[in-house]
Design a protein around this motif. Sequence first.
Motif, PDB file in Angstrom:
ATOM      1  N   VAL A 184       0.846  -1.177   0.000  1.00 56.28           N
ATOM      2  CA  VAL A 184       0.000   0.000   0.000  1.00 56.28           C
ATOM      3  C   VAL A 184       0.890   1.238   0.000  1.00 56.28           C
ATOM      4  N   GLU A 185       0.427   2.312  -0.615  1.00 56.05           N
ATOM      5  CA  GLU A 185       1.168   3.573  -0.572  1.00 56.05           C
ATOM      6  C   GLU A 185       1.147   4.119   0.850  1.00 56.05           C
ATOM      7  N   VAL A 186       2.304   4.546   1.330  1.00 57.10           N
ATOM      8  CA  VAL A 186       2.438   5.059   2.684  1.00 57.10           C
ATOM      9  C   VAL A 186       3.178   6.391   2.646  1.00 57.10           C
ATOM     10  N   THR A 187       2.640   7.387   3.335  1.00 58.27           N
ATOM     11  CA  THR A 187       3.338   8.663   3.510  1.00 58.27           C
ATOM     12  C   THR A 187       3.919   8.684   4.911  1.00 58.27           C
ATOM     13  N   VAL A 188       5.237   8.850   5.006  1.00 57.63           N
ATOM     14  CA  VAL A 188       5.941   8.810   6.284  1.00 57.63           C
ATOM     15  C   VAL A 188       6.286  10.232   6.693  1.00 57.63           C
ATOM     16  N   ASP A 189       5.963  10.559   7.946  1.00 58.79           N
ATOM     17  CA  ASP A 189       6.173  11.908   8.452  1.00 58.79           C
ATOM     18  C   ASP A 189       7.398  11.996   9.356  1.00 58.79           C
ATOM     19  N   VAL A 190       7.411  11.233  10.421  1.00 54.01           N
ATOM     20  CA  VAL A 190       8.472  11.359  11.417  1.00 54.01           C
ATOM     21  C   VAL A 190       8.627  10.027  12.139  1.00 54.01           C
ATOM     22  N   ALA A 191       9.845   9.736  12.587  1.00 56.08           N
ATOM     23  CA  ALA A 191      10.122   8.529  13.364  1.00 56.08           C
ATOM     24  C   ALA A 191      10.682   8.925  14.720  1.00 56.08           C
ATOM     25  N   ASP A 192      10.107   8.345  15.786  1.00 57.10           N
ATOM     26  CA  ASP A 192      10.594   8.549  17.148  1.00 57.10           C
ATOM     27  C   ASP A 192      11.446   7.340  17.533  1.00 57.10           C
ATOM     28  N   PHE A 193      12.732   7.567  17.810  1.00 55.26           N
ATOM     29  CA  PHE A 193      13.631   6.495  18.222  1.00 55.26           C
ATOM     30  C   PHE A 193      13.768   6.508  19.738  1.00 55.26           C
ATOM     31  N   GLU A 194      13.677   5.306  20.344  1.00 55.01           N
ATOM     32  CA  GLU A 194      13.636   5.237  21.799  1.00 55.01           C
ATOM     33  C   GLU A 194      14.354   3.989  22.300  1.00 55.01           C
ATOM     34  N   GLN A 195      15.046   4.150  23.398  1.00 58.31           N
ATOM     35  CA  GLN A 195      15.593   3.013  24.137  1.00 58.31           C
ATOM     36  C   GLN A 195      14.609   2.708  25.260  1.00 58.31           C
ATOM     37  N   VAL A 196      13.918   1.584  25.127  1.00 61.43           N
ATOM     38  CA  VAL A 196      12.849   1.249  26.069  1.00 61.43           C
ATOM     39  C   VAL A 196      13.447   0.587  27.306  1.00 61.43           C
ATOM     40  N   ALA A 197      13.063   1.076  28.464  1.00 54.03           N
ATOM     41  CA  ALA A 197      13.531   0.483  29.712  1.00 54.03           C
ATOM     42  C   ALA A 197      12.958  -0.917  29.884  1.00 54.03           C
TER      43      ALA A 197
END
Length: 729
Positions: free
Chosen positions: A174-187
């Motif tokens: 499917v066509e996807v428009t990507v805006d922003v990615a949040d990168f996180e180190q999960v505890a």
Amino acid sequence: MNTHSTDRALTRVVRGVPALLAVALAAGLLGATAPAAHAAAGATLPFTSVEAETATTDGTAIGPDHTQGTLASEASGRRAVRLAAGRRVEFTAPGAADAVNLVYSVPDGRSGALAVYVNGVRLARTLPVTSKYSFVDTGWIPGAKTHHFFDEARLLLGQDVHAGDKVAFEATDVEVTVDVADFEQVAAPAARPAGSVSVVDKGADPSGQGDSTQAFRDAIAAAQGKVVWIPPGDYRLTSSLGGVQNVTLQGAGAWHSVVHASRFIDQPSSSGGVHIKDFAVIGEVTERVDSAPDNFVNGSLGPGSSVSGMWLQHLKVGLWLTGNNDGLVIEDNRILDTTADGINLNGNARGVRVRDNFLRNQGDDSLAMWSLHAPDTDSSFENNTVTQPNLANGIAVYGGTDLTVRNNLVLDTNALGSGIAISNQKFLDPFSPLAGTITVDGNTLVRTGAMNPNWNHPMGALRVDSYDSPIDATVNITGTTVTDSPYSAFEFVSGGGQGRPVRNVHVTDATVRGTGTVVVQAEAPGEAVLRNVTATGVGAAGVYNCPYPAGSGVFTLTDGGGNSGWDTVWADCSTWPQPGQGNPGPGPDRNLAAGRPATATGSQDVYTPGKAVDGDPGTYWESANNAFPQAWTVDLGQARALRRLVLKLPPSPAWGARTQTLSVLGSTDGSTYTAVVPSQGHRFDPATGNTVTVPLPATTNLRFLRLQVTANTGWPAGQFSEVEAYTTP
């Protein structure tokens, strides 16, 4: 507002402002958009956001675009990347991470998945994407269009990535428009507190298959004064919880303990002592139904309560608070993808602190205080980050006493809203207007302000609005940074269209870095003192000062010193400045008095000073009767080299011929006036149009034009239906 919050009454018969505007956008990390001098603004976040348009891609960039109803207009930075099947966007990890939360959009009615790659190696797991929670319609809200185009999906990568590693997302089916990615180190998951009551021990199903509602109720009943423990897992609740008091609800962390429920707590009152922390509540709300309590909390948690470390998503509202919530603290939460407000203190909030929260993609005000039934008092929004509310304001204060909005970061407001609104719009009664001192301090507003289709003109980054009643509270606006506002920085308006005054406003120590139109947009009578306000990159003029309606009064801007970069005034109140247009020249045929603020020493009944500059020859100013001399004054906005005045009375033959004795005076500062034309009689006769032309000396240069009337043979008062001022003889 979880009501008809965008029903705006103000209208103008002027040229509209185009909503499409390219503005300079900060590249890279979301956090980097806040100017360094105000780095304290916003929440301390456990993740770092990276914009798709700064990543490597073979997709198609979209935006920037501010047009309501377009996909790019709702994106962070007004830009995003569109991926057709087989196309990808590759992010560079900004630091150590093992999880990512992606903001995306897919076409209405479609679902699919993104393939995920780490350093070129495709992972076995994919990231599901869907339009299920997007494309919301609220046809009952005037000016609204289909909105809420973006959604979010999170994924534990199953491995650690480090700064500089490459994480890619590839569209598959499917066509996807990507805006922003949040990168996180999960505890790691937190351990079970000693002495707690586990919902699993009461029969809850951590697989999410069974209904765990009764198990949660039983655990709450058994844990009075203790902790209800929600272990790692997925739990499904089919109805809301009530009677919650004197208990802590605690999970192992928002990535580990997940409750699937569209209504979590719904209760009108509580004795308090409720503490909710460290788990996620993810709902199934796909539309906005204002009569439905589809909220994480609906009503009261009671005094001395708290909400922290929560992940709230796919609900109508995060917390809609009524009743007694005295001393409530709401902190360190994420509130995402709600169809209406993020948090609304819906009256009677006393000593409530909302701080260090992250809110994105709300369908109404992200943070609101609404003083319905009883005033919100001594409450605050502090150090929150708000981004991409797609219908209404980032932060709104509707009435209330002694409230604070401090050190917040607001980005990318969309239709019908400002970054921050301080307003007396009541929506419903009984309403408590603004009172005491309203403190707005240290906030940073990035790309905020929007076109209001109901007004047919824009809303500023920070708006003070006497919508339903005058603003008489003290409003102190200090330390504001406005960056790349598509329209204006500070707006003073009476949004109900009734010309109610905005008073007692002080704007101090503000930095404006880029506006599409003006720094100050004054559209209401009243006054404000501005001190140490500096501006660069101003699109059209420093000030638009045209109170509405035209006869409603004057907005006085007092220069408190230290201001720079915005000393010009938009010259034509009959038109709206277009972004980046520049101030129009006076033009030989343009009446410079049209629509300008007018005052008088007195007025009779409804025949107010503004009637003489409203463009309607059938309306008129009439001074107080039997009280000569009388003076009428208009502020042209800046000094003008005038050469001719045209004075008019209504052209109807019912107005008999008369002679008015008057003099013309001028001033450049509004304080010291000098004679321009000495007192003499001027004959007005309906047979010749009831019009008089007054030539002015070639040396005339004035900002404030005053006509002083000492006699009138037709009526014991000064009278003008129009006063026109021109630069040509």
